[in-house]
Write an enzyme that holds these catalytic residues in place. Structure first.
Site, PDB file in Angstrom:
ATOM      1  N   ASP A   1     -20.788  21.127  26.091  1.00 35.98           N
ATOM      2  CA  ASP A   1     -21.048  20.183  27.176  1.00 35.98           C
ATOM      3  C   ASP A   1     -20.298  20.652  28.420  1.00 35.98           C
ATOM      4  O   ASP A   1     -19.144  21.087  28.323  1.00 35.98           O
ATOM      5  CB  ASP A   1     -20.587  18.779  26.771  1.00 35.98           C
ATOM      6  CG  ASP A   1     -21.111  17.703  27.694  1.00 35.98           C
ATOM      7  OD1 ASP A   1     -20.683  17.668  28.866  1.00 35.98           O
ATOM      8  OD2 ASP A   1     -21.933  16.894  27.251  1.00 35.98           O
ATOM      9  N   ILE A   2     -20.927  20.555  29.591  1.00 38.61           N
ATOM     10  CA  ILE A   2     -20.269  21.012  30.825  1.00 38.61           C
ATOM     11  C   ILE A   2     -19.257  19.992  31.349  1.00 38.61           C
ATOM     12  O   ILE A   2     -18.477  20.305  32.228  1.00 38.61           O
ATOM     13  CB  ILE A   2     -21.286  21.366  31.934  1.00 38.61           C
ATOM     14  CG1 ILE A   2     -22.146  20.159  32.311  1.00 38.61           C
ATOM     15  CG2 ILE A   2     -22.151  22.543  31.524  1.00 38.61           C
ATOM     16  CD1 ILE A   2     -22.950  20.357  33.578  1.00 38.61           C
TER      17      ILE A   2
ATOM     18  N   ASN B   1     -27.470   8.832  22.976  1.00 37.94           N
ATOM     19  CA  ASN B   1     -27.699   7.738  23.913  1.00 37.94           C
ATOM     20  C   ASN B   1     -29.199   7.561  24.145  1.00 37.94           C
ATOM     21  O   ASN B   1     -29.958   8.529  24.064  1.00 37.94           O
ATOM     22  CB  ASN B   1     -27.005   8.032  25.247  1.00 37.94           C
ATOM     23  CG  ASN B   1     -25.509   8.207  25.089  1.00 37.94           C
ATOM     24  OD1 ASN B   1     -24.874   7.554  24.255  1.00 37.94           O
ATOM     25  ND2 ASN B   1     -24.931   9.096  25.875  1.00 37.94           N
TER      26      ASN B   1
ATOM     27  N   VAL C   1     -29.932  12.649  30.758  1.00 37.09           N
ATOM     28  CA  VAL C   1     -30.947  13.699  30.680  1.00 37.09           C
ATOM     29  C   VAL C   1     -32.000  13.213  29.688  1.00 37.09           C
ATOM     30  O   VAL C   1     -31.675  12.896  28.536  1.00 37.09           O
ATOM     31  CB  VAL C   1     -30.352  15.053  30.224  1.00 37.09           C
ATOM     32  CG1 VAL C   1     -31.449  16.103  30.097  1.00 37.09           C
ATOM     33  CG2 VAL C   1     -29.269  15.522  31.186  1.00 37.09           C
TER      34      VAL C   1
ATOM     35  N   HIS D   1     -30.609  14.379  22.870  1.00 35.53           N
ATOM     36  CA  HIS D   1     -29.512  15.291  22.588  1.00 35.53           C
ATOM     37  C   HIS D   1     -28.434  14.549  21.820  1.00 35.53           C
ATOM     38  O   HIS D   1     -28.132  13.399  22.098  1.00 35.53           O
ATOM     39  CB  HIS D   1     -28.949  15.928  23.863  1.00 35.53           C
ATOM     40  CG  HIS D   1     -28.623  14.977  24.965  1.00 35.53           C
ATOM     41  ND1 HIS D   1     -29.588  14.332  25.724  1.00 35.53           N
ATOM     42  CD2 HIS D   1     -27.437  14.563  25.464  1.00 35.53           C
ATOM     43  CE1 HIS D   1     -29.011  13.579  26.636  1.00 35.53           C
ATOM     44  NE2 HIS D   1     -27.692  13.686  26.489  1.00 35.53           N
TER      45      HIS D   1
ATOM     46  N   HIS E   1     -24.670  14.265  21.001  1.00 35.34           N
ATOM     47  CA  HIS E   1     -23.320  14.626  21.413  1.00 35.34           C
ATOM     48  C   HIS E   1     -22.474  14.749  20.155  1.00 35.34           C
ATOM     49  O   HIS E   1     -22.502  13.855  19.304  1.00 35.34           O
ATOM     50  CB  HIS E   1     -22.696  13.527  22.286  1.00 35.34           C
ATOM     51  CG  HIS E   1     -23.300  13.381  23.628  1.00 35.34           C
ATOM     52  ND1 HIS E   1     -22.763  13.984  24.748  1.00 35.34           N
ATOM     53  CD2 HIS E   1     -24.385  12.683  24.047  1.00 35.34           C
ATOM     54  CE1 HIS E   1     -23.501  13.655  25.801  1.00 35.34           C
ATOM     55  NE2 HIS E   1     -24.483  12.867  25.399  1.00 35.34           N
TER      56      HIS E   1
END
Length: 123
Positions: A31-32, A88, A97, A101, A103
């Site tokens: 993750d950025i 989420n 986004v 995805h 996390h």
């Protein structure tokens, strides 16, 4: 298919990412904006906008996200100490986004509920 997301561009290698796992159907990358000492995302290589959009036919693919997360956790050495997996859904769920995805957060003890400080501040 919906408009290309940042994740589609990572899948196609248009945008660089620190990829930690990849196969024909799944991609995992750091993750950025990490929210824990270890924080990476596991995504399907096909775009599914939200958890609400997962079909019965895609259930096995979504399961592969969790299998990939568990395998990475073992390889990185934090499977036994523990980690959190979160997906989420939509705006109120914190999704930013619109390409599902998972996390994966680890490297510290996680509290419950996850937003204790927020709950306390609301009284």
């Amino acid at each position: 298919m919906s408009e290309a997301t940042i994740f589609d561009k990572i899948i196609s290698k248009e945008i660089p990412a620190t990829i930690i796992y990849e196969d024909d159907e799944v991609l995992a990358f750091n993750d950025i904006n990490p929210q824990a000492p270890i924080h990476f995302l596991v995504i399907p290589k096909i775009q599914i906008r939200t958890a609400n959009d997962i079909t019965v036919e895609q259930a096995q693919l979504v399961g592969k996200l969790y299998v990939a997360a568990a395998n990475i956790a073992k390889q990185m050495g934090f499977a036994e100490s523990g980690y959190r997996c979160v997906m989420n859904c939509n705006n109120d769920g914190g999704q930013t986004v619109y390409h599902i995805h998972l996390h994966v957060l680890a490297g510290k003890a996680m509290g419950w509920p996850p937003y204790q400080d927020t709950l306390k501040s609301k009284g």
